[in-house]
Every structure is written in structure tokens, then in C-alpha cells.
Design a protein around this motif. Structure first.
Motif, PDB file in Angstrom:
ATOM      1  N   TYR A 248     -23.113  12.522 -56.889  1.00  0.00           N
ATOM      2  CA  TYR A 248     -23.842  11.292 -56.566  1.00  0.00           C
ATOM      3  C   TYR A 248     -23.431  10.757 -55.196  1.00  0.00           C
ATOM      4  CZ  TYR A 248     -23.511  11.744 -61.657  1.00  0.00           C
ATOM      5  OH  TYR A 248     -23.486  12.243 -62.934  1.00  0.00           O
ATOM      6  N   ASN A 249     -22.143  10.816 -54.897  1.00  0.00           N
ATOM      7  CA  ASN A 249     -21.649  10.305 -53.616  1.00  0.00           C
ATOM      8  C   ASN A 249     -22.108  11.165 -52.451  1.00  0.00           C
ATOM      9  OD1 ASN A 249     -20.424   8.435 -55.216  1.00  0.00           O
ATOM     10  ND2 ASN A 249     -18.314   8.940 -54.651  1.00  0.00           N
ATOM     11  N   ASP A 250     -22.192  12.471 -52.670  1.00  0.00           N
ATOM     12  CA  ASP A 250     -22.695  13.367 -51.629  1.00  0.00           C
ATOM     13  C   ASP A 250     -24.157  13.057 -51.340  1.00  0.00           C
ATOM     14  OD1 ASP A 250     -22.690  15.437 -49.786  1.00  0.00           O
ATOM     15  OD2 ASP A 250     -22.984  17.017 -51.283  1.00  0.00           O
ATOM     16  N   ILE A 251     -24.919  12.819 -52.401  1.00  0.00           N
ATOM     17  CA  ILE A 251     -26.335  12.464 -52.236  1.00  0.00           C
ATOM     18  C   ILE A 251     -26.467  11.139 -51.488  1.00  0.00           C
ATOM     19  CG2 ILE A 251     -28.403  11.745 -53.503  1.00  0.00           C
ATOM     20  CD1 ILE A 251     -27.622  13.835 -55.650  1.00  0.00           C
ATOM     21  N   LEU A 252     -25.655  10.148 -51.891  1.00  0.00           N
ATOM     22  CA  LEU A 252     -25.693   8.843 -51.215  1.00  0.00           C
ATOM     23  C   LEU A 252     -25.378   8.971 -49.727  1.00  0.00           C
ATOM     24  CD1 LEU A 252     -23.904   6.368 -53.688  1.00  0.00           C
ATOM     25  CD2 LEU A 252     -26.342   6.493 -53.159  1.00  0.00           C
ATOM     26  N   ALA A 253     -24.339   9.726 -49.408  1.00  0.00           N
ATOM     27  CA  ALA A 253     -23.918   9.886 -48.018  1.00  0.00           C
ATOM     28  C   ALA A 253     -25.031  10.500 -47.172  1.00  0.00           C
ATOM     29  CB  ALA A 253     -22.660  10.745 -47.945  1.00  0.00           C
ATOM     30  N   LYS A 254     -25.694  11.510 -47.716  1.00  0.00           N
ATOM     31  CA  LYS A 254     -26.769  12.165 -46.963  1.00  0.00           C
ATOM     32  C   LYS A 254     -28.009  11.290 -46.865  1.00  0.00           C
ATOM     33  CE  LYS A 254     -25.296  16.951 -47.614  1.00  0.00           C
ATOM     34  NZ  LYS A 254     -23.889  16.640 -47.889  1.00  0.00           N
ATOM     35  N   ALA A 255     -28.112  10.293 -47.757  1.00  0.00           N
ATOM     36  CA  ALA A 255     -29.232   9.354 -47.711  1.00  0.00           C
ATOM     37  C   ALA A 255     -28.906   8.129 -46.866  1.00  0.00           C
ATOM     38  CB  ALA A 255     -29.603   8.923 -49.124  1.00  0.00           C
ATOM     39  N   GLY A 256     -27.704   8.098 -46.297  1.00  0.00           N
ATOM     40  CA  GLY A 256     -27.321   6.973 -45.446  1.00  0.00           C
ATOM     41  C   GLY A 256     -26.762   5.795 -46.203  1.00  0.00           C
ATOM     42  N   GLY A 257     -26.088   6.063 -47.335  1.00  0.00           N
ATOM     43  CA  GLY A 257     -25.481   4.999 -48.116  1.00  0.00           C
ATOM     44  C   GLY A 257     -24.050   5.324 -48.490  1.00  0.00           C
ATOM     45  N   SER A 258     -23.399   4.411 -49.219  1.00  0.00           N
ATOM     46  CA  SER A 258     -22.045   4.630 -49.712  1.00  0.00           C
ATOM     47  C   SER A 258     -21.934   4.032 -51.116  1.00  0.00           C
ATOM     48  CB  SER A 258     -21.009   3.979 -48.790  1.00  0.00           C
ATOM     49  OG  SER A 258     -21.192   2.576 -48.730  1.00  0.00           O
ATOM     50  N   ASN A 259     -20.984   4.537 -51.873  1.00  0.00           N
ATOM     51  CA  ASN A 259     -20.818   4.082 -53.257  1.00  0.00           C
ATOM     52  C   ASN A 259     -19.952   2.831 -53.298  1.00  0.00           C
ATOM     53  OD1 ASN A 259     -20.274   3.753 -56.009  1.00  0.00           O
ATOM     54  ND2 ASN A 259     -20.112   5.942 -56.371  1.00  0.00           N
ATOM     55  N   ALA A 260     -20.509   1.744 -53.820  1.00  0.00           N
ATOM     56  CA  ALA A 260     -19.780   0.472 -53.891  1.00  0.00           C
ATOM     57  C   ALA A 260     -18.582   0.556 -54.827  1.00  0.00           C
ATOM     58  CB  ALA A 260     -20.721  -0.636 -54.355  1.00  0.00           C
ATOM     59  N   PHE A 261     -18.569   1.531 -55.735  1.00  0.00           N
ATOM     60  CA  PHE A 261     -17.499   1.625 -56.740  1.00  0.00           C
ATOM     61  C   PHE A 261     -16.747   2.958 -56.662  1.00  0.00           C
ATOM     62  CE2 PHE A 261     -20.561  -1.436 -58.324  1.00  0.00           C
ATOM     63  CZ  PHE A 261     -19.747  -2.509 -58.689  1.00  0.00           C
ATOM     64  N   GLU A 262     -16.730   3.544 -55.484  1.00  0.00           N
ATOM     65  CA  GLU A 262     -16.079   4.844 -55.309  1.00  0.00           C
ATOM     66  C   GLU A 262     -14.602   4.807 -55.667  1.00  0.00           C
ATOM     67  OE1 GLU A 262     -15.489   8.368 -51.932  1.00  0.00           O
ATOM     68  OE2 GLU A 262     -16.585   6.517 -51.432  1.00  0.00           O
ATOM     69  N   ASN A 263     -13.946   3.684 -55.397  1.00  0.00           N
ATOM     70  CA  ASN A 263     -12.507   3.575 -55.650  1.00  0.00           C
ATOM     71  C   ASN A 263     -12.175   2.936 -56.992  1.00  0.00           C
ATOM     72  OD1 ASN A 263     -11.854   4.696 -53.088  1.00  0.00           O
ATOM     73  ND2 ASN A 263     -12.261   2.707 -52.127  1.00  0.00           N
ATOM     74  N   ALA A 264     -13.175   2.755 -57.828  1.00  0.00           N
ATOM     75  CA  ALA A 264     -12.954   2.095 -59.123  1.00  0.00           C
ATOM     76  C   ALA A 264     -12.395   3.038 -60.174  1.00  0.00           C
ATOM     77  CB  ALA A 264     -14.253   1.473 -59.621  1.00  0.00           C
TER      78      ALA A 264
END
Length: 346
Positions: A248-264
Motif C-alpha cells: 500500500y505504501n509503495d502504491i501511495l508513494a508512486k501516486a504522490g502520497g504518503s501514509n499518515a500511519f506508517e509509523n503506527a
């Protein structure tokens, strides 16, 4: 003497014929072996895969494939994208929806093997062996765990079946999964079924689509995105299906976004309280519908519940299903998320 001569001549002639026949037989044998070898090379077999430390050898394309549940559609979608639906004798995977037109209906039409799932929500050992598979696909090694009532890989091999665990599924930890793993799954199935040309074409098309989208948004600010499954509970808190890591994070990064809860969380999913979610700035929502007929309603409910989010103020959300997971359609998720996050870039 004159009467015996023709007999002698005939005998010599006969020996000559036998000698010639033997020589021709020897040559034919060599030619046959060469032809078999050439045919084998042309057919693409044998194929050997080192899969989670297990060597699996395929001498021909499987024709009785069983796809285990695994809370996934990665494997069945990959087979369908390669045109291999007629090889499936039992499929347990479904999301109920898809970003690919017609795929959800195609999955519904596949045989299930009339299997009754066990308490671990998958195909029990005896039912599996009764299906007489020659290939079993599982998203993770969990699908071959004897403690959960499943047929082990050794038991399947004894029954004449190959088995396969999808990329990053060996230790049942998918937190390091990326889009490249979707390509690996596609590539492996291409080899196993001797359709590598088609697999490589699908991979190339996906890479091209993702690159084109990423180039469009690479200079844009990366909004913080909350990714979660709609109406699904995985833990004890109010928000237990929030994505932290993985593909999911790889997809977000390539779409120009970041995961708000990556460090949760250190694992793929975070189990969060309502207070933690409320205290986090969320610029946009990605809601994944897993057998949920209306994930959009769930997204709107969240935006109403947390009006302080920038996502709520700007009505920023998108609903997705199979394209967000391991499988052949990650480029569709990248494109849809990018256009939601950065509409002015397109």
C-alpha cells in the motif's frame, strides 16, 4: 552349389538389411532424443522454482489448480489476467468487486470445488486432497500449516501436487511487500504455465502506466493518506484495519502520497484508538472494499465523524479494491489515487 547360391546371397542381403536397419534405428534413437530435447526446450519445460526454500519442478502446465482463500485475490486475479481460468478446479478467493471491468463476475463464475471452509477459513486437508490438484496456490505459508488443519507442502507433493507461496508470504509477514512482488507473482505464473511472453507484456504495460503517472506528480507535495479496509475488524480498537506498511505504501508513494500511519505499527496493520485517529492530520482517505458493497458510504461516514481532517474539509477520498493489493492491477490504484490527490496535475 548353384542351387545354394541364391540362398547365400539372400542371407547376405538379409544381414545387410538388418545391419542397415540397426544403424538407422540407432540414428533414429539419437534423432528422437534430440527432438525430445528440442521439444522440451521449445515448450519451456521443465520449470524449477525455489519457493520459500522448497524446490518445485514442473514438467508441464498444471491443469487442476486450487486457489486458497488467504483473504486475497492476488493469485486468482493473476491467473485470470493470464487467461488461465480454465485451469482452476477450485477457487476460494473473492473481493466481490474489482477495478478491472468484468473481473469480479469472472471470479464468481469460477468453480469453488464445493468446499466447506474450516475454522481457519480455508480448505481443510481432506477436502484439498479430494480435489486432486496438481498445483495449489497460497498467499502465505499459513495455507500449508498442519496445525490449522491444512495439507502441508510435503503431503501435497506425495499426492502429486506442486505448491506455491506468493512473494513475501514465506514468513507470513507482508510488511515489506512492494509492487515488484506483484510482478514476481506474475512472472512466476508465466513460467509455470508457459505464458511468459504474456506475463512480461502485462508487467511492461503496468510499469509504463505507473511511470507515466509518477512523472506527472513527482513535483507535487505528498499529502498524508489514511488507508483502511471498510467495515472490517482485525483487533480490539475502533480502528483495527488501518494500513501501516506493505505494498500500500509503495502504491501511495508512486501516486504522490504518503501514509499518515506508517509509523503506527511495525506490521502491515495498525490497531488504533479513535483518539489516535482523531489526533492525526489526514489529508485524504483510501478505503478498500473487501466484500463490502458500499465502501463509499463508509468513507463518507468517516469524513463526517472527523470534520477536523483536511480530508473532510476537502472531501478527499477514493474507494478501491483488488488494485490496492498484491496482484496484476496495481497501476490502476496508482492512477486513481494520484488523480484524487493531485487532480490539477492531469
Amino acid at each position: 552349389m548353384s542351387k545354394q547360391r541364391p540362398v547365400a546371397v539372400a542371407l547376405v542381403a538379409s544381414l545387410c538389411l538388418l545391419t542397415t536397419a540397426c544403424a538407422e534405428s540407432s540414428e533414429n534413437s539419437k534423432d528422437s532424443k534430440s527432438t525430445d530435447k528440442a521439444a522440451g526446450a521449445k515448450s519451456g519445460y521443465p520449470v524449477t522454482l525455489d519457493n520459500c526454500g522448497v524446490t518445485e519442478e514442473f514438467t508441464k502446465a498444471p491443469s487442476r489448480v486450487v486457489v486458497m482463500n488467504g483473504a486475497s485475490v492476488a493469485e486468482v486475479s493473476t491467473l485470470l489476467s493470464l487467461g488461465l481460468q480454465d485451469k482452476i478446479v477450485a477457487n476460494q478467493q473473492t473481493y466481490g468487486m474489482s477495478e478491472v471491468p468484468g473481473r469480479a463476475d469472472a471470479i464468481k463464475k469460477l468453480p469453488t470445488g464445493d468446499v466447506k471452509q474450516n475454522d481457519a477459513f480455508d480448505i481443510p486437508r481432506e477436502a484439498m486432497l479430494g480435489l486432486r490438484p496438481d498445483l495449489v496456490l497460497s498467499t502465505t505459508a499459513y495455507g500449508y500449516d498442519e496445525k490449522n488443519g491444512f495439507a502441508t507442502r510435503d503431503q501435497l507433493k506425495e499426492a502429486g501436487a506442486n505448491s506455491y507461496v506468493s512473494p513475501q508470504g514465506c514468513d507470513q509477514d507482508t510488511s515489506k511487500m512492494t509492487i515488484a512482488d506483484s510482478y514476481q507473482l506474475m512472472r512466476d505464473m508465466g513460467k509455470v504455465f508457459n505464458v511468459s511472453d504474456k506475463a512480461e507484456k502485462l508487467i511492461a504495460d503496468s510499469e509504463k502506466n505507473i511511470t507515466a503517472v509518477s512523472d506527472q506528480v513527482k513535483s507535487e507535495k505528498k499529502p498524508k493518506v489514511m488507508v483502511l479496509f471498510s467495515n472490517m475488524a482485525m483487533g480490539g480498537n475502533d480502528f483495527s484495519s488501518v494500513v501501516a506498511k506493505g505494498i500500500y505504501n509503495d502504491i501511495l508513494a508512486k501516486a504522490g502520497g504518503s501514509n499518515a500511519f506508517e509509523n503506527a505499527s511495525k506490521t502491515s496493520f495498525a490497531d488504533l484508538s479513535k483518539e489516535k485517529v482523531a489526533a492525526t492530520d489526514v489529508d485524504a482517505l483510501v478505503v478498500i472494499g473487501y466484500n463490502d458493497p458500499n465502501p463509499g458510504a463508509y468513507a463518507k461516514k468517516l469524513l463526517k465523524e472527523f470534520p477536523q481532517w483536511p480530508a473532510a474539509k476537502n472531501n478527499k477520498y477514493v474507494t478501491l479494491s483488488d488494485s490496492m493489493y498484491l496482484g496484476p492491477s496495481n497501476d490502476l490504484a496508482v492512477e486513481k489515487i494520484a488523480k484524487m490527490l493531485h487532480p490539477d496535475a492531469f
